[in-house]
Design a protein around this motif. Sequence first.
Motif: not given
Length: 236
Positions: A16-23
Amino acid sequence: MKIWKTLLLVYRELDVRLSLARDLVGRDSVEPRTHFHHVVSERELADAIDSFRGFPQLVRELTSGKATIEYEIVRPDRALTSLTPESSSRFWPSPDDIRSDLDEFASPGKYDSIFVFWPQRNLKNGMAIPCDAWGLAMGASEWTNGATYAAIANAPSSAWTNETRGEVWLHEWLHGVCAHFAQRGHIMPERDADGGELHGYARSSTAGWTDYYRDLMSGNVLEDGRRLGIPLAAWS
């Protein structure tokens, strides 16, 4: 005696490819917009399936033989390629992510309960998909093809052996089962399967929370002067 027809879908590979907050970036999470690809080892798979095979015995024991699990294990010949957000930063394999396999292997009415095993964590490098818990569950609905639904992630061998064999599967199953019986008029104790400590029970180093589950599955959890849970007669 109630027979619960149960399916375990085993996904060995996650891609999978996921986008997350940098923190959230760190050893225990994937980086923003990162491709996460992992295949569980044979040992991880064996640990999970061995634990699952202990689940039916627990159900029989804790209901005094009033409920029986009949199960099948299916290993779809594909990777798990999508995950559903639980929140802005947590993900899990919901029914939408395995819809084609649900419809192929678990058409509506075929099973009472469905489990999904998925490779959430790379145990070698510590990278993991952020998720709220080892296991997540819900009651039966049209979304789940009419079956209770639970997803349980891979884990180190010590996690499976640090509890009664089959306990994590039982715990998640009980969330869906408690919802099933609550809809039929049986009052559940507060937090149902998560309510052991709240109701004065202590986790055993050898038996886990099974003392609590036994009372929950026989309608004997004491709360405000009443005994709550699933009466043994309800399993018939």
